[in-house]
Design a protein around this motif. Sequence first.
Motif, PDB file in Angstrom:
ATOM      1  N   ARG A  94       0.819  -1.216   0.000  1.00 52.08           N
ATOM      2  CA  ARG A  94       0.000   0.000   0.000  1.00 52.08           C
ATOM      3  C   ARG A  94       0.852   1.265   0.000  1.00 52.08           C
ATOM      4  NH1 ARG A  94      -3.558  -1.656   5.082  1.00 52.08           N
ATOM      5  NH2 ARG A  94      -1.559  -2.632   5.546  1.00 52.08           N
ATOM      6  N   GLY A  95       1.622   1.441  -1.037  1.00 47.70           N
ATOM      7  CA  GLY A  95       2.387   2.674  -1.196  1.00 47.70           C
ATOM      8  C   GLY A  95       3.870   2.530  -0.954  1.00 47.70           C
ATOM      9  N   VAL A  96       4.298   1.393  -0.443  1.00 48.71           N
ATOM     10  CA  VAL A  96       5.729   1.153  -0.261  1.00 48.71           C
ATOM     11  C   VAL A  96       5.993  -0.324  -0.547  1.00 48.71           C
ATOM     12  CG1 VAL A  96       5.588   0.600   2.211  1.00 48.71           C
ATOM     13  CG2 VAL A  96       7.704   1.569   1.274  1.00 48.71           C
ATOM     14  N   ASN A  97       7.215  -0.614  -0.964  1.00 44.44           N
ATOM     15  CA  ASN A  97       7.583  -1.985  -1.296  1.00 44.44           C
ATOM     16  C   ASN A  97       8.556  -2.558  -0.277  1.00 44.44           C
ATOM     17  OD1 ASN A  97       6.173  -1.703  -3.768  1.00 44.44           O
ATOM     18  ND2 ASN A  97       7.992  -0.840  -4.752  1.00 44.44           N
ATOM     19  N   PRO A 101       4.659   0.379  10.280  1.00 43.04           N
ATOM     20  CA  PRO A 101       4.337  -0.388  11.486  1.00 43.04           C
ATOM     21  C   PRO A 101       3.116  -1.292  11.323  1.00 43.04           C
ATOM     22  CG  PRO A 101       4.918   1.858  12.089  1.00 43.04           C
ATOM     23  CD  PRO A 101       4.841   1.822  10.582  1.00 43.04           C
ATOM     24  N   TRP A 102       2.147  -0.888  10.517  1.00 35.98           N
ATOM     25  CA  TRP A 102       0.932  -1.688  10.357  1.00 35.98           C
ATOM     26  C   TRP A 102       1.079  -2.790   9.302  1.00 35.98           C
ATOM     27  CZ3 TRP A 102       1.108   3.640   9.589  1.00 35.98           C
ATOM     28  CH2 TRP A 102       1.228   4.061   8.264  1.00 35.98           C
ATOM     29  N   ASP A 103       2.280  -2.946   8.726  1.00 33.81           N
ATOM     30  CA  ASP A 103       2.486  -3.954   7.685  1.00 33.81           C
ATOM     31  C   ASP A 103       2.998  -5.283   8.229  1.00 33.81           C
ATOM     32  OD1 ASP A 103       1.694  -2.403   5.457  1.00 33.81           O
ATOM     33  OD2 ASP A 103       3.635  -1.386   5.443  1.00 33.81           O
ATOM     34  N   GLY A 104       3.168  -5.402   9.548  1.00 33.51           N
ATOM     35  CA  GLY A 104       3.745  -6.615  10.106  1.00 33.51           C
ATOM     36  C   GLY A 104       3.005  -7.879   9.711  1.00 33.51           C
ATOM     37  N   ARG A 105       1.686  -7.859   9.791  1.00 30.99           N
ATOM     38  CA  ARG A 105       0.897  -9.060   9.474  1.00 30.99           C
ATOM     39  C   ARG A 105       1.083  -9.451   8.012  1.00 30.99           C
ATOM     40  NH1 ARG A 105      -4.278 -10.266   7.559  1.00 30.99           N
ATOM     41  NH2 ARG A 105      -5.137 -12.231   8.379  1.00 30.99           N
ATOM     42  N   VAL A 159      11.298   0.838   7.907  1.00 29.98           N
ATOM     43  CA  VAL A 159      11.733   0.123   9.112  1.00 29.98           C
ATOM     44  C   VAL A 159      10.582  -0.154  10.073  1.00 29.98           C
ATOM     45  CG1 VAL A 159      13.975   1.248   8.916  1.00 29.98           C
ATOM     46  CG2 VAL A 159      12.311   2.168  10.536  1.00 29.98           C
ATOM     47  N   GLY A 160       9.408   0.425   9.807  1.00 26.07           N
ATOM     48  CA  GLY A 160       8.316   0.378  10.772  1.00 26.07           C
ATOM     49  C   GLY A 160       7.853  -1.011  11.141  1.00 26.07           C
ATOM     50  N   GLY A 161       7.860  -1.933  10.183  1.00 22.73           N
ATOM     51  CA  GLY A 161       7.368  -3.276  10.461  1.00 22.73           C
ATOM     52  C   GLY A 161       8.274  -4.112  11.334  1.00 22.73           C
ATOM     53  N   LEU A 162       9.531  -3.707  11.470  1.00 22.88           N
ATOM     54  CA  LEU A 162      10.480  -4.527  12.228  1.00 22.88           C
ATOM     55  C   LEU A 162      10.032  -4.757  13.662  1.00 22.88           C
ATOM     56  CD1 LEU A 162      14.133  -3.463  11.315  1.00 22.88           C
ATOM     57  CD2 LEU A 162      12.983  -5.641  10.874  1.00 22.88           C
ATOM     58  N   GLY A 163       9.531  -3.719  14.292  1.00 22.90           N
ATOM     59  CA  GLY A 163       9.121  -3.831  15.686  1.00 22.90           C
ATOM     60  C   GLY A 163       7.843  -4.614  15.886  1.00 22.90           C
ATOM     61  N   ARG A 164       7.201  -5.036  14.791  1.00 23.52           N
ATOM     62  CA  ARG A 164       5.922  -5.751  14.875  1.00 23.52           C
ATOM     63  C   ARG A 164       6.055  -7.213  14.456  1.00 23.52           C
ATOM     64  NH1 ARG A 164       1.924  -1.738  15.331  1.00 23.52           N
ATOM     65  NH2 ARG A 164       3.009   0.154  16.035  1.00 23.52           N
ATOM     66  N   LEU A 165       7.270  -7.685  14.202  1.00 20.26           N
ATOM     67  CA  LEU A 165       7.469  -9.062  13.746  1.00 20.26           C
ATOM     68  C   LEU A 165       7.850  -9.930  14.940  1.00 20.26           C
ATOM     69  CD1 LEU A 165       9.350  -8.413  10.372  1.00 20.26           C
ATOM     70  CD2 LEU A 165       6.939  -8.994  10.713  1.00 20.26           C
ATOM     71  N   GLN A 166       6.856 -10.297  15.725  1.00 21.57           N
ATOM     72  CA  GLN A 166       7.088 -11.109  16.913  1.00 21.57           C
ATOM     73  C   GLN A 166       7.591 -12.490  16.502  1.00 21.57           C
ATOM     74  OE1 GLN A 166       6.831  -9.784  19.963  1.00 21.57           O
ATOM     75  NE2 GLN A 166       6.245  -7.872  18.957  1.00 21.57           N
ATOM     76  N   GLY A 167       8.706 -12.889  17.100  1.00 24.04           N
ATOM     77  CA  GLY A 167       9.281 -14.188  16.768  1.00 24.04           C
ATOM     78  C   GLY A 167      10.415 -14.111  15.760  1.00 24.04           C
ATOM     79  N   LEU A 180      11.079  15.677   9.374  1.00 26.55           N
ATOM     80  CA  LEU A 180       9.967  14.742   9.165  1.00 26.55           C
ATOM     81  C   LEU A 180      10.246  13.419   9.868  1.00 26.55           C
ATOM     82  CD1 LEU A 180       7.321  13.890   7.810  1.00 26.55           C
ATOM     83  CD2 LEU A 180       8.664  13.294   5.769  1.00 26.55           C
ATOM     84  N   GLN A 181      11.461  12.905   9.730  1.00 24.03           N
ATOM     85  CA  GLN A 181      11.813  11.665  10.418  1.00 24.03           C
ATOM     86  C   GLN A 181      11.695  11.836  11.930  1.00 24.03           C
ATOM     87  OE1 GLN A 181      15.791  11.194   8.769  1.00 24.03           O
ATOM     88  NE2 GLN A 181      15.129   9.383   7.647  1.00 24.03           N
ATOM     89  N   ASN A 182      12.109  12.988  12.424  1.00 27.80           N
ATOM     90  CA  ASN A 182      12.041  13.261  13.851  1.00 27.80           C
ATOM     91  C   ASN A 182      10.606  13.228  14.346  1.00 27.80           C
ATOM     92  OD1 ASN A 182      12.501  14.666  16.472  1.00 27.80           O
ATOM     93  ND2 ASN A 182      14.553  14.912  15.622  1.00 27.80           N
ATOM     94  N   ALA A 183       9.708  13.800  13.560  1.00 29.66           N
ATOM     95  CA  ALA A 183       8.303  13.846  13.955  1.00 29.66           C
ATOM     96  C   ALA A 183       7.668  12.457  13.991  1.00 29.66           C
ATOM     97  CB  ALA A 183       7.531  14.742  12.993  1.00 29.66           C
ATOM     98  N   LEU A 184       8.094  11.587  13.087  1.00 30.67           N
ATOM     99  CA  LEU A 184       7.508  10.252  13.006  1.00 30.67           C
ATOM    100  C   LEU A 184       8.200   9.243  13.919  1.00 30.67           C
ATOM    101  CD1 LEU A 184       6.964  10.026   9.142  1.00 30.67           C
ATOM    102  CD2 LEU A 184       5.220  10.373  10.893  1.00 30.67           C
ATOM    103  N   GLY A 185       9.391   9.593  14.394  1.00 27.59           N
ATOM    104  CA  GLY A 185      10.169   8.670  15.206  1.00 27.59           C
ATOM    105  C   GLY A 185       9.454   8.097  16.423  1.00 27.59           C
ATOM    106  N   PRO A 186       8.683   8.900  17.176  1.00 29.19           N
ATOM    107  CA  PRO A 186       8.014   8.357  18.362  1.00 29.19           C
ATOM    108  C   PRO A 186       7.009   7.246  18.056  1.00 29.19           C
ATOM    109  CG  PRO A 186       8.133  10.747  18.487  1.00 29.19           C
ATOM    110  CD  PRO A 186       8.572  10.370  17.105  1.00 29.19           C
ATOM    111  N   PHE A 187       6.603   7.106  16.811  1.00 30.43           N
ATOM    112  CA  PHE A 187       5.643   6.064  16.452  1.00 30.43           C
ATOM    113  C   PHE A 187       6.324   4.758  16.053  1.00 30.43           C
ATOM    114  CE2 PHE A 187       3.676  10.181  15.550  1.00 30.43           C
ATOM    115  CZ  PHE A 187       2.518  10.074  16.290  1.00 30.43           C
ATOM    116  N   LEU A 188       7.661   4.725  16.130  1.00 28.15           N
ATOM    117  CA  LEU A 188       8.430   3.533  15.778  1.00 28.15           C
ATOM    118  C   LEU A 188       8.980   2.874  17.028  1.00 28.15           C
ATOM    119  CD1 LEU A 188      10.501   4.920  12.758  1.00 28.15           C
ATOM    120  CD2 LEU A 188       8.522   3.387  12.650  1.00 28.15           C
TER     121      LEU A 188
END
Length: 223
Positions: free
Chosen positions: A15-18, A35-39, A68-76, A106-114
């Motif tokens: 959905r907008g990124v590969n 972050p929401w791409d983990g599943r 990098v957002g999905g990394l923190g959501r890949l349990q296991g 921009l990265q700084n603003a989004l950082g707290p959500f990672l």
Amino acid sequence: MVTELGDDVWWYDLRGVNAYLVDDGTVTLVDAGNPWDGRNLVLGVDQAGYSLQDVDRVLLTHYDFDHVGGLGRLQGLDATVYVGSADEPYLTGKERPPLSNHKGALQNALGPFLNSPALSVETVPDGDEIGSFTAYHTPGHTPGHVAYVSEALDAAFLGDLVRESGGDLRASPWLMSYDTDAVRESVLDLADRAPDFSVAAMGHGTPFAARGRDAFDALADSL
């Protein structure tokens, strides 16, 4: 969830990124989406015939929310993460991106959500070989941007150095880059140093399953 681009190379359209899954003898994730791409990342690994536990390596082209957002959501996941040295402090949370640069702000603003990944992180020197991949420092979009080229897979993973639009490649634009002069120099340097490749896999747009080097060289010739 994934589309096969070539032998042992799969494309996630998130959905907008590969992101990409590859097997060069080691199952490897190239970039990790939002972050929401983990599943979807996990489902794509399953679709390709693997499990998340088979993934032993993550190659990050750069530090950005949507890579990098999905990394923190890949349990296991138990894998080594490779990233350019200038982006490593942002990924691990040791430093915040600079507010003095529009992209850094921009990265700084989004950082707290990672979430910083609870994984082993190694920095990648220019010219380093990681399995079949050679790492090429390609700064400009971010200071630590890296492209990875695998002759064995006949594929280049270009991150956000370039993006596909209308069947052509375009260099990373000012709005999304730290330094567009550095982007231009990185495109020219990679065109000069990298071996041939058929698959051109970028972070945004439709990747090339064939003649990717031709498209990349056409961009370099236009700069």
